[in-house]
Write a protein that holds these residues in place. Structure first.
Motif, PDB file in Angstrom:
ATOM      1  N   ARG A   1       6.406  -3.554  -6.935  1.00  0.00           N
ATOM      2  CA  ARG A   1       6.046  -3.697  -8.360  1.00  0.00           C
ATOM      3  C   ARG A   1       4.639  -4.266  -8.501  1.00  0.00           C
ATOM      4  O   ARG A   1       3.935  -3.971  -9.468  1.00  0.00           O
ATOM      5  CB  ARG A   1       7.067  -4.570  -9.082  1.00  0.00           C
ATOM      6  CG  ARG A   1       8.419  -3.902  -9.274  1.00  0.00           C
ATOM      7  CD  ARG A   1       9.280  -4.660 -10.276  1.00  0.00           C
ATOM      8  NE  ARG A   1       9.629  -5.991  -9.789  1.00  0.00           N
ATOM      9  CZ  ARG A   1      10.726  -6.267  -9.094  1.00  0.00           C
ATOM     10  NH1 ARG A   1      11.556  -5.287  -8.761  1.00  0.00           N
ATOM     11  NH2 ARG A   1      10.997  -7.506  -8.709  1.00  0.00           N
TER      12      ARG A   1
ATOM     13  N   GLU B   1      -6.789  -1.971 -15.395  1.00  0.00           N
ATOM     14  CA  GLU B   1      -6.988  -1.040 -16.496  1.00  0.00           C
ATOM     15  C   GLU B   1      -7.117  -1.793 -17.828  1.00  0.00           C
ATOM     16  O   GLU B   1      -7.997  -1.501 -18.641  1.00  0.00           O
ATOM     17  CB  GLU B   1      -5.831  -0.043 -16.565  1.00  0.00           C
ATOM     18  CG  GLU B   1      -5.791   0.974 -15.450  1.00  0.00           C
ATOM     19  CD  GLU B   1      -6.796   2.088 -15.639  1.00  0.00           C
ATOM     20  OE1 GLU B   1      -8.005   1.836 -15.466  1.00  0.00           O
ATOM     21  OE2 GLU B   1      -6.374   3.212 -15.947  1.00  0.00           O
TER      22      GLU B   1
ATOM     23  N   SER C   1       3.371   1.595  -1.857  1.00  0.00           N
ATOM     24  CA  SER C   1       3.756   1.758  -3.260  1.00  0.00           C
ATOM     25  C   SER C   1       2.560   1.944  -4.181  1.00  0.00           C
ATOM     26  O   SER C   1       2.733   2.158  -5.384  1.00  0.00           O
ATOM     27  CB  SER C   1       4.554   0.523  -3.723  1.00  0.00           C
ATOM     28  OG  SER C   1       5.690   0.319  -2.914  1.00  0.00           O
ATOM     29  N   TYR C   2       1.353   1.850  -3.642  1.00  0.00           N
ATOM     30  CA  TYR C   2       0.151   1.941  -4.468  1.00  0.00           C
ATOM     31  C   TYR C   2       0.022   3.355  -5.037  1.00  0.00           C
ATOM     32  O   TYR C   2       0.139   4.340  -4.305  1.00  0.00           O
ATOM     33  CB  TYR C   2      -1.084   1.605  -3.634  1.00  0.00           C
ATOM     34  CG  TYR C   2      -2.314   1.279  -4.445  1.00  0.00           C
ATOM     35  CD1 TYR C   2      -2.485   0.016  -4.989  1.00  0.00           C
ATOM     36  CD2 TYR C   2      -3.297   2.229  -4.662  1.00  0.00           C
ATOM     37  CE1 TYR C   2      -3.614  -0.302  -5.721  1.00  0.00           C
ATOM     38  CE2 TYR C   2      -4.430   1.933  -5.391  1.00  0.00           C
ATOM     39  CZ  TYR C   2      -4.582   0.664  -5.922  1.00  0.00           C
ATOM     40  OH  TYR C   2      -5.705   0.363  -6.654  1.00  0.00           O
ATOM     41  N   PRO C   3      -0.222   3.495  -6.347  1.00  0.00           N
ATOM     42  CA  PRO C   3      -0.306   4.825  -6.963  1.00  0.00           C
ATOM     43  C   PRO C   3      -1.407   5.678  -6.333  1.00  0.00           C
ATOM     44  O   PRO C   3      -2.489   5.186  -6.015  1.00  0.00           O
ATOM     45  CB  PRO C   3      -0.629   4.503  -8.432  1.00  0.00           C
ATOM     46  CG  PRO C   3      -0.134   3.108  -8.635  1.00  0.00           C
ATOM     47  CD  PRO C   3      -0.350   2.416  -7.318  1.00  0.00           C
ATOM     48  N   GLU C   4      -1.123   6.959  -6.150  1.00  0.00           N
ATOM     49  CA  GLU C   4      -2.093   7.859  -5.544  1.00  0.00           C
ATOM     50  C   GLU C   4      -3.205   8.242  -6.511  1.00  0.00           C
ATOM     51  O   GLU C   4      -4.320   8.539  -6.098  1.00  0.00           O
ATOM     52  CB  GLU C   4      -1.386   9.122  -5.033  1.00  0.00           C
ATOM     53  CG  GLU C   4      -0.417   8.858  -3.881  1.00  0.00           C
ATOM     54  CD  GLU C   4       0.204  10.140  -3.361  1.00  0.00           C
ATOM     55  OE1 GLU C   4      -0.152  11.223  -3.870  1.00  0.00           O
ATOM     56  OE2 GLU C   4       1.050  10.049  -2.461  1.00  0.00           O
ATOM     57  N   VAL C   5      -2.899   8.268  -7.811  1.00  0.00           N
ATOM     58  CA  VAL C   5      -3.898   8.645  -8.809  1.00  0.00           C
ATOM     59  C   VAL C   5      -4.821   7.455  -9.073  1.00  0.00           C
ATOM     60  O   VAL C   5      -4.345   6.363  -9.405  1.00  0.00           O
ATOM     61  CB  VAL C   5      -3.228   9.084 -10.128  1.00  0.00           C
ATOM     62  CG1 VAL C   5      -4.286   9.445 -11.166  1.00  0.00           C
ATOM     63  CG2 VAL C   5      -2.294  10.262  -9.885  1.00  0.00           C
TER      64      VAL C   5
ATOM     65  N   SER D   1       2.060  -3.544  -6.770  1.00  0.00           N
ATOM     66  CA  SER D   1       1.094  -2.453  -6.653  1.00  0.00           C
ATOM     67  C   SER D   1       0.781  -1.870  -8.017  1.00  0.00           C
ATOM     68  O   SER D   1      -0.383  -1.633  -8.365  1.00  0.00           O
ATOM     69  CB  SER D   1       1.638  -1.356  -5.724  1.00  0.00           C
ATOM     70  OG  SER D   1       1.793  -1.825  -4.419  1.00  0.00           O
ATOM     71  N   ARG D   2       1.819  -1.621  -8.770  1.00  0.00           N
ATOM     72  CA  ARG D   2       1.630  -1.079 -10.115  1.00  0.00           C
ATOM     73  C   ARG D   2       1.011  -2.127 -11.031  1.00  0.00           C
ATOM     74  O   ARG D   2       0.150  -1.814 -11.868  1.00  0.00           O
ATOM     75  CB  ARG D   2       2.971  -0.605 -10.676  1.00  0.00           C
ATOM     76  CG  ARG D   2       2.911  -0.009 -12.072  1.00  0.00           C
ATOM     77  CD  ARG D   2       1.969   1.163 -12.127  1.00  0.00           C
ATOM     78  NE  ARG D   2       1.817   1.672 -13.483  1.00  0.00           N
ATOM     79  CZ  ARG D   2       0.774   2.365 -13.903  1.00  0.00           C
ATOM     80  NH1 ARG D   2      -0.217   2.631 -13.074  1.00  0.00           N
ATOM     81  NH2 ARG D   2       0.706   2.795 -15.139  1.00  0.00           N
TER      82      ARG D   2
ATOM     83  N   ILE E   1      -2.835  -2.284 -10.823  1.00  0.00           N
ATOM     84  CA  ILE E   1      -3.494  -1.209 -11.554  1.00  0.00           C
ATOM     85  C   ILE E   1      -3.504  -1.514 -13.047  1.00  0.00           C
ATOM     86  O   ILE E   1      -4.531  -1.387 -13.727  1.00  0.00           O
ATOM     87  CB  ILE E   1      -2.792   0.140 -11.302  1.00  0.00           C
ATOM     88  CG1 ILE E   1      -2.936   0.541  -9.842  1.00  0.00           C
ATOM     89  CG2 ILE E   1      -3.362   1.215 -12.216  1.00  0.00           C
ATOM     90  CD1 ILE E   1      -4.343   0.851  -9.426  1.00  0.00           C
TER      91      ILE E   1
ATOM     92  N   TRP F   1       0.817  -1.216   0.000  1.00  0.00           N
ATOM     93  CA  TRP F   1       0.000   0.000   0.000  1.00  0.00           C
ATOM     94  C   TRP F   1       0.850   1.265   0.000  1.00  0.00           C
ATOM     95  O   TRP F   1       0.422   2.307  -0.490  1.00  0.00           O
ATOM     96  CB  TRP F   1      -0.960  -0.011   1.194  1.00  0.00           C
ATOM     97  CG  TRP F   1      -1.998  -1.084   1.056  1.00  0.00           C
ATOM     98  CD1 TRP F   1      -2.190  -2.168   1.848  1.00  0.00           C
ATOM     99  CD2 TRP F   1      -2.995  -1.178   0.029  1.00  0.00           C
ATOM    100  NE1 TRP F   1      -3.220  -2.942   1.395  1.00  0.00           N
ATOM    101  CE2 TRP F   1      -3.742  -2.349   0.278  1.00  0.00           C
ATOM    102  CE3 TRP F   1      -3.327  -0.393  -1.082  1.00  0.00           C
ATOM    103  CZ2 TRP F   1      -4.800  -2.766  -0.537  1.00  0.00           C
ATOM    104  CZ3 TRP F   1      -4.380  -0.800  -1.882  1.00  0.00           C
ATOM    105  CH2 TRP F   1      -5.095  -1.957  -1.612  1.00  0.00           C
TER     106      TRP F   1
ATOM    107  N   PRO G   1      -7.162   4.707 -10.804  1.00  0.00           N
ATOM    108  CA  PRO G   1      -7.167   4.195 -12.174  1.00  0.00           C
ATOM    109  C   PRO G   1      -8.335   4.771 -12.954  1.00  0.00           C
ATOM    110  O   PRO G   1      -9.378   5.117 -12.393  1.00  0.00           O
ATOM    111  CB  PRO G   1      -7.292   2.686 -11.988  1.00  0.00           C
ATOM    112  CG  PRO G   1      -7.880   2.508 -10.623  1.00  0.00           C
ATOM    113  CD  PRO G   1      -7.369   3.649  -9.802  1.00  0.00           C
TER     114      PRO G   1
END
Length: 320
Positions: free
Chosen positions: A111, A121, A24-28, A113-114, A117, A22, A30
């Motif tokens: 990795r 997507e 490393s989870y992107p803030e933006v 985390s990304r 997403i 969490w 999806p």
């Protein structure tokens, strides 16, 4: 790890996995979350019947009975939750030779985390990228063998591709939400907008409904074209100072996972498409007693389906 039992070590690593994931989870958020209605699911699948509508109310003359509404069967819609996951194996030698096992795992889980997403997507973008295929696509097939049957197979609930020229209603009419070769121009956007709001604005009974789009969904290659059409006060490339009637009529939404570089979609966010979330990320860590190797895994479940094709129109995307 002196004084730390094997069970304590694995439990500590499990807790650390979640922290690293969490962090490393992107803030933006999806993009699919802007487009699909995201709902929680508590079973292997969700099954429901498409809305038909009551039909126009009829005047009741004084002293007479109310007229009964003719029964009409809706479409069956199935939305299954799919499983996704990954496993990584660290040999005992790799762990022994690493300066710190924490760093090794932190890099791997970061990795993931990304990757989660990207996985979501790409999955939800398939509804648009594969939506016009005349042969259908498995992303629309919500059958779970031995559990539930999706009668529409690789198509949406009405037995057609998501984007088709002959969607039927329940009273004999057909409608189109697909144009194979219609470039994104101001004139073409007007044409599609009018079709969306004045032709496709019918329910399964053929009755008029309110249908207003709010989004122009585009790949990055059409970003500047969309801005010219939607953000100009005056008609672009016109010497007559003509007011641009399309200015701000919808919002442009760019999605990098759309694969047709000249394809575009007109629609309404969070309508007609559902993304189900069955199981949030589940992380695990264990040591194999035979090989002494260490394993880390990620597992999650989610799904999606089309609930009403009327809310989206596609142009210039592939049908084969």
């Amino acid at each position: 790890m002196a004084g730390v039992h094997r069970s304590q070590f694995t439990e500590l690593m499990k807790r650390n996995l979640y922290d690293w994931f969490w962090e490393s989870y992107p803030e933006v958020p999806p993009r699919y979350e802007d487009i699909f209605e995201v709902v929680e699911s508590d079973s292997a699948y969700n099954k429901f019947t498409s809305a038909i509508g009551l039909g126009e109310l009829l005047e009741k003359p004084e002293g007479e009975d109310l007229q009964a509404d003719a029964p009409m069967e809706g479409y069956t819609i199935v939305c299954k939750n799919r499983s996704f996951g990954r496993l990584v194996r660290f040999s005992r030698e790799t762990v022994d030779d690493a300066q710190k096992v924490d760093n090794l795992l932190m890099s791997t889980v970061g990795r993931w985390s990304r990757s989660l997403i990207i996985t979501k997507e790409k999955f939800y973008a398939k509804f648009f990228n594969k939506g016009a295929l005349t042969a259908g696509h498995e992303v629309f097939n919500n059958t779970i063998t031995g559990v539930v049957d999706d009668p529409s197979g690789n198509f949406i609930y009405d037995g057609k591709p998501f984007f088709a020229t002959d969607h039927p209603d329940k009273v004999g009419n057909t409608y189109s939400n697909y144009s194979a070769a219609l470039a994104l121009t101001a004139d073409n956007l007007k044409t599609v907008y009018n079709t969306y709001t004045t032709v496709n604005n019918r329910d399964e009974r053929g009755e008029i409904i309110e249908l207003i789009p709010d989004t122009l969904l585009i790949p990055p290659a059409l970003n500047f074209t969309a801005k010219e059409i939607l953000n100009s006060t005056l008609v672009p490339n016109s010497m007559d100072n003509t007011v641009n009637v399309l200015a701000g009529i919808v919002d442009a939404l760019q999605w990098s996972y759309l694969t047709d570089t000249d394809g575009w979609f007109l629609g309404k966010r969070k309508f007609g498409l559902i993304a189900t979330q069955r199981l949030d990320v589940e992380l695990d860590f264990w040591v194999d007693e035979t090989s002494k190797d260490m394993f880390a895994s990620i597992y999650t479940r989610f799904g999606g389906c089309v609930t009403n094709w009327r809310y989206w129109v596609a142009c210039s995307i592939s049908s084969s």
